[in-house]
Design a protein around this motif. Sequence first.
Motif, PDB file in Angstrom:
ATOM      1  N   MET A  88       0.848  -1.188   0.000  1.00 24.03           N
ATOM      2  CA  MET A  88       0.000   0.000   0.000  1.00 24.03           C
ATOM      3  C   MET A  88       0.885   1.239   0.000  1.00 24.03           C
ATOM      4  N   LEU A  89       0.593   2.130  -0.932  1.00 21.71           N
ATOM      5  CA  LEU A  89       1.370   3.351  -1.118  1.00 21.71           C
ATOM      6  C   LEU A  89       0.372   4.505  -1.055  1.00 21.71           C
ATOM      7  N   THR A  90       0.295   5.201   0.099  1.00 25.48           N
ATOM      8  CA  THR A  90      -0.752   6.196   0.243  1.00 25.48           C
ATOM      9  C   THR A  90      -0.421   7.248   1.288  1.00 25.48           C
ATOM     10  N   GLY A  91      -1.022   8.388   1.134  1.00 27.09           N
ATOM     11  CA  GLY A  91      -0.904   9.440   2.129  1.00 27.09           C
ATOM     12  C   GLY A  91      -2.180   9.580   2.936  1.00 27.09           C
ATOM     13  N   GLN A  92      -3.179   8.764   2.630  1.00 22.96           N
ATOM     14  CA  GLN A  92      -4.513   8.967   3.186  1.00 22.96           C
ATOM     15  C   GLN A  92      -5.028   7.879   4.130  1.00 22.96           C
ATOM     16  N   ALA A  93      -4.449   6.703   4.110  1.00 24.32           N
ATOM     17  CA  ALA A  93      -5.032   5.588   4.862  1.00 24.32           C
ATOM     18  C   ALA A  93      -4.987   5.837   6.362  1.00 24.32           C
ATOM     19  N   ASP A  94      -6.065   5.462   7.024  1.00 19.46           N
ATOM     20  CA  ASP A  94      -6.058   5.555   8.483  1.00 19.46           C
ATOM     21  C   ASP A  94      -5.503   4.258   9.066  1.00 19.46           C
ATOM     22  N   ALA A  95      -5.091   4.337  10.313  1.00 13.00           N
ATOM     23  CA  ALA A  95      -4.449   3.197  10.969  1.00 13.00           C
ATOM     24  C   ALA A  95      -5.344   1.960  10.961  1.00 13.00           C
ATOM     25  N   ARG A 100      -6.490  -3.517   9.224  1.00  6.58           N
ATOM     26  CA  ARG A 100      -7.424  -4.450   8.596  1.00  6.58           C
ATOM     27  C   ARG A 100      -6.753  -5.125   7.384  1.00  6.58           C
ATOM     28  N   THR A 101      -6.002  -4.360   6.608  1.00 10.57           N
ATOM     29  CA  THR A 101      -5.338  -4.909   5.432  1.00 10.57           C
ATOM     30  C   THR A 101      -4.227  -5.877   5.828  1.00 10.57           C
ATOM     31  N   ILE A 102      -3.513  -5.561   6.891  1.00 10.23           N
ATOM     32  CA  ILE A 102      -2.468  -6.472   7.379  1.00 10.23           C
ATOM     33  C   ILE A 102      -3.090  -7.784   7.846  1.00 10.23           C
ATOM     34  N   SER A 103      -4.155  -7.705   8.648  1.00 12.05           N
ATOM     35  CA  SER A 103      -4.730  -8.919   9.232  1.00 12.05           C
ATOM     36  C   SER A 103      -5.561  -9.724   8.233  1.00 12.05           C
ATOM     37  N   GLN A 104      -6.292  -9.049   7.338  1.00  8.59           N
ATOM     38  CA  GLN A 104      -7.200  -9.775   6.445  1.00  8.59           C
ATOM     39  C   GLN A 104      -6.630 -10.017   5.053  1.00  8.59           C
ATOM     40  N   ALA A 105      -5.564  -9.298   4.692  1.00  6.07           N
ATOM     41  CA  ALA A 105      -5.025  -9.441   3.331  1.00  6.07           C
ATOM     42  C   ALA A 105      -3.514  -9.663   3.325  1.00  6.07           C
ATOM     43  N   LYS A 106      -2.937  -9.884   4.499  1.00  2.21           N
ATOM     44  CA  LYS A 106      -1.488 -10.137   4.598  1.00  2.21           C
ATOM     45  C   LYS A 106      -0.667  -9.060   3.882  1.00  2.21           C
ATOM     46  N   LEU A 107      -1.007  -7.796   4.127  1.00  2.00           N
ATOM     47  CA  LEU A 107      -0.294  -6.674   3.514  1.00  2.00           C
ATOM     48  C   LEU A 107       1.199  -6.821   3.771  1.00  2.00           C
ATOM     49  N   HIS A 108       1.991  -6.768   2.709  1.00  2.09           N
ATOM     50  CA  HIS A 108       3.440  -6.942   2.830  1.00  2.09           C
ATOM     51  C   HIS A 108       4.105  -5.671   3.352  1.00  2.09           C
ATOM     52  N   ALA A 109       3.681  -4.510   2.817  1.00  2.00           N
ATOM     53  CA  ALA A 109       4.333  -3.253   3.215  1.00  2.00           C
ATOM     54  C   ALA A 109       3.368  -2.085   3.048  1.00  2.00           C
ATOM     55  N   TYR A 110       3.561  -1.088   3.891  1.00  2.00           N
ATOM     56  CA  TYR A 110       2.827   0.169   3.798  1.00  2.00           C
ATOM     57  C   TYR A 110       3.859   1.284   3.692  1.00  2.00           C
ATOM     58  N   LEU A 111       3.740   2.104   2.661  1.00  2.00           N
ATOM     59  CA  LEU A 111       4.650   3.237   2.482  1.00  2.00           C
ATOM     60  C   LEU A 111       3.831   4.506   2.323  1.00  2.00           C
ATOM     61  N   PRO A 112       4.160   5.538   3.094  1.00  2.00           N
ATOM     62  CA  PRO A 112       3.415   6.792   2.963  1.00  2.00           C
ATOM     63  C   PRO A 112       3.853   7.581   1.734  1.00  2.00           C
ATOM     64  N   LYS A 113       2.919   8.361   1.178  1.00  2.00           N
ATOM     65  CA  LYS A 113       3.251   9.310   0.110  1.00  2.00           C
ATOM     66  C   LYS A 113       3.653  10.618   0.761  1.00  2.00           C
ATOM     67  N   PRO A 114       4.564  11.372   0.234  1.00  2.00           N
ATOM     68  CA  PRO A 114       5.429  10.995  -0.883  1.00  2.00           C
ATOM     69  C   PRO A 114       6.387   9.887  -0.436  1.00  2.00           C
ATOM     70  N   TRP A 115       6.597   8.931  -1.307  1.00  2.00           N
ATOM     71  CA  TRP A 115       7.400   7.769  -0.959  1.00  2.00           C
ATOM     72  C   TRP A 115       8.859   7.983  -1.314  1.00  2.00           C
ATOM     73  N   ASN A 116       9.689   7.188  -0.682  1.00  4.46           N
ATOM     74  CA  ASN A 116      11.115   7.144  -0.980  1.00  4.46           C
ATOM     75  C   ASN A 116      11.300   6.027  -2.003  1.00  4.46           C
ATOM     76  N   ASN A 117      11.857   6.349  -3.169  1.00  9.23           N
ATOM     77  CA  ASN A 117      11.983   5.357  -4.248  1.00  9.23           C
ATOM     78  C   ASN A 117      12.752   4.108  -3.823  1.00  9.23           C
ATOM     79  N   SER A 118      13.840   4.294  -3.092  1.00 10.96           N
ATOM     80  CA  SER A 118      14.629   3.120  -2.695  1.00 10.96           C
ATOM     81  C   SER A 118      13.851   2.248  -1.710  1.00 10.96           C
ATOM     82  N   GLU A 119      13.053   2.856  -0.835  1.00  4.71           N
ATOM     83  CA  GLU A 119      12.220   2.070   0.094  1.00  4.71           C
ATOM     84  C   GLU A 119      11.161   1.286  -0.670  1.00  4.71           C
ATOM     85  N   LEU A 120      10.571   1.910  -1.687  1.00  4.85           N
ATOM     86  CA  LEU A 120       9.564   1.222  -2.490  1.00  4.85           C
ATOM     87  C   LEU A 120      10.180   0.024  -3.214  1.00  4.85           C
ATOM     88  N   ILE A 121      11.297   0.240  -3.861  1.00  3.94           N
ATOM     89  CA  ILE A 121      11.944  -0.851  -4.605  1.00  3.94           C
ATOM     90  C   ILE A 121      12.386  -1.953  -3.641  1.00  3.94           C
TER      91      ILE A 121
END
Length: 135
Positions: A88-95, A100-121
């Motif tokens: 998930m790459l977003t500036g808007q998601a609430d905790a 919910r995404t971590i527990s129900q969808a096994k979210l691998h990573a959450y990165l806030p916008k604006p994102w760091n390119n090296s962190e995303l890769i």
Amino acid sequence: MPKPAILCVDDEVVVLESLEIELQKAFGNTYVGEFAESADEALEIIEELVEDKVDILVIVSDWLMPGMKGDEFFILIHKNYPQIITIMLTGQADAEAIERTISQAKLHAYLPKPWNNSELIEAIKSGLAKLSINL
């Protein structure tokens, strides 16, 4: 055999263009980049890729989009395609949505916008490593 795909979903075209540039720089032509401006469009693309026997390895998605929000989208994806790595790459998601995404969808990573390119890769690479993909 077709190249595996990385799908990016965001309702802002400029974000998708930036992601395309970053994926190209990091992975060259190793993967097919697919891009959608909504969860509904992404679901259509996923259906087409599955029909064409293309492995979808990673989905990078925004949370706040018209129609279906990112957490709902990832929960749906996880039910149908549990092997796909989700970021998930977003500036808007609430905790709560992230949890919910971590527990129900096994979210691998959450990165806030604006994102760091090296962190995303790095998040994409660590997700691919879970799939035993050699980079």
